[in-house]
Design a protein around this motif. Structure first.
Motif, PDB file in Angstrom:
ATOM      1  N   SER A  95      30.048  63.276  -4.205  1.00  0.00           N
ATOM      2  CA  SER A  95      30.461  61.350  -2.347  1.00  0.00           C
ATOM      3  C   SER A  95      30.893  61.115  -3.878  1.00  0.00           C
ATOM      4  CB  SER A  95      29.332  61.287  -2.736  1.00  0.00           C
ATOM      5  OG  SER A  95      28.235  62.785  -2.211  1.00  0.00           O
ATOM      6  N   TYR A  96      32.496  59.725  -2.405  1.00  0.00           N
ATOM      7  CA  TYR A  96      32.566  59.261  -2.139  1.00  0.00           C
ATOM      8  C   TYR A  96      31.502  58.098  -2.751  1.00  0.00           C
ATOM      9  CZ  TYR A  96      35.708  55.199  -0.568  1.00  0.00           C
ATOM     10  OH  TYR A  96      36.873  53.946  -1.229  1.00  0.00           O
ATOM     11  N   ASP A  97      32.116  57.230  -3.535  1.00  0.00           N
ATOM     12  CA  ASP A  97      30.983  55.672  -3.994  1.00  0.00           C
ATOM     13  C   ASP A  97      32.395  54.848  -3.188  1.00  0.00           C
ATOM     14  OD1 ASP A  97      29.427  53.396  -4.582  1.00  0.00           O
ATOM     15  OD2 ASP A  97      30.291  53.894  -6.633  1.00  0.00           O
ATOM     16  N   PRO A  98      31.434  53.641  -1.377  1.00  0.00           N
ATOM     17  CA  PRO A  98      32.102  53.060  -1.529  1.00  0.00           C
ATOM     18  C   PRO A  98      32.085  51.994  -2.015  1.00  0.00           C
ATOM     19  CG  PRO A  98      30.132  53.113  -0.038  1.00  0.00           C
ATOM     20  CD  PRO A  98      30.743  54.544  -1.392  1.00  0.00           C
ATOM     21  N   GLU A  99      31.636  51.793  -3.276  1.00  0.00           N
ATOM     22  CA  GLU A  99      31.004  50.250  -4.027  1.00  0.00           C
ATOM     23  C   GLU A  99      32.069  50.546  -5.052  1.00  0.00           C
ATOM     24  OE1 GLU A  99      29.321  47.802  -3.104  1.00  0.00           O
ATOM     25  OE2 GLU A  99      29.336  49.533  -1.247  1.00  0.00           O
ATOM     26  N   ASN A 100      33.004  51.621  -4.695  1.00  0.00           N
ATOM     27  CA  ASN A 100      33.887  51.211  -6.262  1.00  0.00           C
ATOM     28  C   ASN A 100      34.498  49.725  -6.117  1.00  0.00           C
ATOM     29  OD1 ASN A 100      37.433  52.129  -5.261  1.00  0.00           O
ATOM     30  ND2 ASN A 100      35.325  53.763  -3.884  1.00  0.00           N
ATOM     31  N   ILE A 101      35.812  50.321  -7.140  1.00  0.00           N
ATOM     32  CA  ILE A 101      36.187  48.275  -7.355  1.00  0.00           C
ATOM     33  C   ILE A 101      37.364  48.849  -5.965  1.00  0.00           C
ATOM     34  CG2 ILE A 101      37.595  49.069  -9.338  1.00  0.00           C
ATOM     35  CD1 ILE A 101      36.219  45.469  -8.722  1.00  0.00           C
ATOM     36  N   PHE A 102      38.051  49.445  -5.928  1.00  0.00           N
ATOM     37  CA  PHE A 102      39.057  49.862  -5.249  1.00  0.00           C
ATOM     38  C   PHE A 102      38.528  49.773  -3.492  1.00  0.00           C
ATOM     39  CE2 PHE A 102      41.736  52.080  -8.397  1.00  0.00           C
ATOM     40  CZ  PHE A 102      41.905  51.284  -8.900  1.00  0.00           C
ATOM     41  N   ALA A 103      37.663  49.920  -3.003  1.00  0.00           N
ATOM     42  CA  ALA A 103      37.125  49.909  -1.795  1.00  0.00           C
ATOM     43  C   ALA A 103      36.543  48.574  -1.703  1.00  0.00           C
ATOM     44  CB  ALA A 103      35.992  50.495  -1.609  1.00  0.00           C
ATOM     45  N   LYS A 104      35.943  47.688  -2.576  1.00  0.00           N
ATOM     46  CA  LYS A 104      35.528  46.485  -3.126  1.00  0.00           C
ATOM     47  C   LYS A 104      37.106  45.744  -2.457  1.00  0.00           C
ATOM     48  CE  LYS A 104      31.329  46.254  -5.003  1.00  0.00           C
ATOM     49  NZ  LYS A 104      30.960  46.269  -5.954  1.00  0.00           N
ATOM     50  N   ILE A 105      37.863  46.129  -3.181  1.00  0.00           N
ATOM     51  CA  ILE A 105      39.148  45.135  -3.009  1.00  0.00           C
ATOM     52  C   ILE A 105      40.381  45.904  -1.384  1.00  0.00           C
ATOM     53  CG2 ILE A 105      41.177  45.387  -3.561  1.00  0.00           C
ATOM     54  CD1 ILE A 105      41.075  45.696  -6.553  1.00  0.00           C
ATOM     55  N   LEU A 106      39.832  47.032  -0.902  1.00  0.00           N
ATOM     56  CA  LEU A 106      40.381  46.641   0.769  1.00  0.00           C
ATOM     57  C   LEU A 106      39.377  46.129   1.538  1.00  0.00           C
ATOM     58  CD1 LEU A 106      40.718  50.879   0.642  1.00  0.00           C
ATOM     59  CD2 LEU A 106      43.304  49.126   0.527  1.00  0.00           C
ATOM     60  N   ARG A 107      38.055  45.937   1.066  1.00  0.00           N
ATOM     61  CA  ARG A 107      37.255  45.240   2.297  1.00  0.00           C
ATOM     62  C   ARG A 107      37.496  43.682   1.535  1.00  0.00           C
ATOM     63  NH1 ARG A 107      33.256  49.615   0.791  1.00  0.00           N
ATOM     64  NH2 ARG A 107      32.444  48.076  -0.830  1.00  0.00           N
ATOM     65  N   GLY A 108      38.019  43.028   0.881  1.00  0.00           N
ATOM     66  CA  GLY A 108      38.326  41.823   0.344  1.00  0.00           C
ATOM     67  C   GLY A 108      37.178  41.216  -0.270  1.00  0.00           C
ATOM     68  N   GLN A 109      36.520  42.255  -0.828  1.00  0.00           N
ATOM     69  CA  GLN A 109      35.226  41.620  -1.753  1.00  0.00           C
ATOM     70  C   GLN A 109      35.385  41.081  -3.108  1.00  0.00           C
ATOM     71  OE1 GLN A 109      32.423  45.240  -0.576  1.00  0.00           O
ATOM     72  NE2 GLN A 109      31.989  43.573   1.329  1.00  0.00           N
ATOM     73  N   MET A 110      36.793  41.563  -3.571  1.00  0.00           N
ATOM     74  CA  MET A 110      37.285  41.617  -4.444  1.00  0.00           C
ATOM     75  C   MET A 110      39.127  41.158  -4.886  1.00  0.00           C
ATOM     76  SD  MET A 110      34.676  42.046  -7.168  1.00  0.00           S
ATOM     77  CE  MET A 110      35.455  42.610  -9.275  1.00  0.00           C
ATOM     78  N   PRO A 111      39.731  39.992  -5.225  1.00  0.00           N
ATOM     79  CA  PRO A 111      40.891  40.032  -5.630  1.00  0.00           C
ATOM     80  C   PRO A 111      41.580  40.860  -6.129  1.00  0.00           C
ATOM     81  CG  PRO A 111      39.641  38.711  -7.112  1.00  0.00           C
ATOM     82  CD  PRO A 111      38.546  39.313  -6.817  1.00  0.00           C
ATOM     83  N   CYS A 112      42.631  40.508  -5.910  1.00  0.00           N
ATOM     84  CA  CYS A 112      43.973  41.512  -6.190  1.00  0.00           C
ATOM     85  C   CYS A 112      45.499  40.906  -6.192  1.00  0.00           C
ATOM     86  CB  CYS A 112      44.393  42.623  -5.926  1.00  0.00           C
ATOM     87  SG  CYS A 112      44.953  42.575  -3.727  1.00  0.00           S
ATOM     88  N   VAL A 113      46.014  40.482  -7.147  1.00  0.00           N
ATOM     89  CA  VAL A 113      47.415  40.701  -6.593  1.00  0.00           C
ATOM     90  C   VAL A 113      47.379  41.215  -5.998  1.00  0.00           C
ATOM     91  CG1 VAL A 113      49.500  39.702  -8.068  1.00  0.00           C
ATOM     92  CG2 VAL A 113      47.346  39.687  -8.970  1.00  0.00           C
ATOM     93  N   LYS A 114      48.469  40.918  -4.656  1.00  0.00           N
ATOM     94  CA  LYS A 114      48.589  42.400  -3.919  1.00  0.00           C
ATOM     95  C   LYS A 114      50.340  41.965  -3.312  1.00  0.00           C
ATOM     96  CE  LYS A 114      46.945  41.977   0.691  1.00  0.00           C
ATOM     97  NZ  LYS A 114      46.904  41.223   1.965  1.00  0.00           N
ATOM     98  N   VAL A 115      50.861  43.534  -3.656  1.00  0.00           N
ATOM     99  CA  VAL A 115      52.245  43.460  -3.984  1.00  0.00           C
ATOM    100  C   VAL A 115      53.306  43.642  -2.412  1.00  0.00           C
ATOM    101  CG1 VAL A 115      54.187  45.039  -4.546  1.00  0.00           C
ATOM    102  CG2 VAL A 115      52.562  43.870  -6.209  1.00  0.00           C
ATOM    103  N   TYR A 116      51.627  45.013  -1.441  1.00  0.00           N
ATOM    104  CA  TYR A 116      52.486  45.573  -0.418  1.00  0.00           C
ATOM    105  C   TYR A 116      51.453  46.017   0.594  1.00  0.00           C
ATOM    106  CZ  TYR A 116      55.000  48.131   3.853  1.00  0.00           C
ATOM    107  OH  TYR A 116      54.326  48.946   4.241  1.00  0.00           O
ATOM    108  N   GLU A 117      50.739  45.562   1.459  1.00  0.00           N
ATOM    109  CA  GLU A 117      50.179  45.932   2.489  1.00  0.00           C
ATOM    110  C   GLU A 117      50.902  46.471   4.129  1.00  0.00           C
ATOM    111  OE1 GLU A 117      45.303  45.178   3.650  1.00  0.00           O
ATOM    112  OE2 GLU A 117      46.629  43.286   3.455  1.00  0.00           O
ATOM    113  N   ASP A 118      49.760  47.862   4.718  1.00  0.00           N
ATOM    114  CA  ASP A 118      50.669  48.208   5.846  1.00  0.00           C
ATOM    115  C   ASP A 118      49.332  48.794   5.824  1.00  0.00           C
ATOM    116  OD1 ASP A 118      50.483  50.633   4.840  1.00  0.00           O
ATOM    117  OD2 ASP A 118      52.647  50.823   5.189  1.00  0.00           O
TER     118      ASP A 118
END
Length: 144
Positions: free
Chosen positions: A6-29
Motif C-alpha cells: 500500500s502507498y504510504d501518504p506519510e512518505n517524505i516526498f508526499a510531505k514535500i508535495l503537500r508543503g509539509q517538508m521543505p525542498c530546494v525546488k527546481v521546477y513544478e507544474d
C-alpha cells in the motif's frame, strides 16, 4: 519493503508535495515537482516526483499519467544538461527495496556526470544544506 504494498501518504516526498517538508525546488507544474536531492550523488542531482497517482514505483503509475510525467522527466534532464554542462547524465529509477529504492513514492533521479569525477553512492553520504543546493538549482532553473 516489498515491491507491491500500500502507498504510504506519510512518505517524505508526499510531505514535500503537500508543503509539509521543505525542498530546494527546481521546477513544478500540474504533473510533477522537481527538486534537489539532499543526498546528492553528484552536483545537480535532481529528483522528479509525480504529483498524482500515489504510485510507490514505476509499476504502480497509472498509464494515463505516465506519458506526461515522462515528458517532465525529459524536460528536467534537458534543463540540468543546459544549466550545468555535464559530460553525461544518468536518469535512474528504482522499484522496491531490493532494487535500491529508499523512498516509496515514484521518482526519477537525474544525475549529472563529469569525466574524472566520482559519483557518490545512492542513499549514502552527507546531507547537503539548502544554501549549498540553491546556487546549483538556480543554474538549472535558468535553463528553462
Amino acid at each position: 519493503m516489498t515491491l507491491h504494498a500500500s502507498y504510504d501518504p506519510e512518505n517524505i516526498f508526499a510531505k514535500i508535495l503537500r508543503g509539509q517538508m521543505p525542498c530546494v525546488k527546481v521546477y513544478e507544474d500540474a504533473v510533477a515537482l522537481a527538486f534537489m536531492d539532499v543526498f546528492p550523488q553528484s552536483e545537480g542531482h535532481t529528483l522528479v516526483v509525480p504529483k498524482a497517482g500515489m504510485a510507490r514505483n514505476f509499476l504502480d503509475m497509472p498509464g494515463d499519467w505516465l506519458g506526461s510525467y515522462m515528458l517532465c522527466v525529459q524536460k528536467i534532464a534537458r534543463a540540468v544538461e543546459a544549466g550545468l554542462k555535464p559530460d553525461g547524465l544518468r536518469i535512474m529509477q528504482f522499484n522496491g527495496a531490493a532494487a535500491g529504492q529508499t523512498v516509496f513514492h515514484l521518482h526519477f533521479h537525474v544525475i549529472p556526470v563529469w569525466e574524472g569525477r566520482e559519483l557518490g553512492r545512492h542513499g549514502a553520504g552527507a546531507m547537503a544544506k539548502p544554501d549549498e543546493l540553491e546556487p546549483v538549482a538556480a543554474k538549472i532553473r535558468a535553463a528553462f
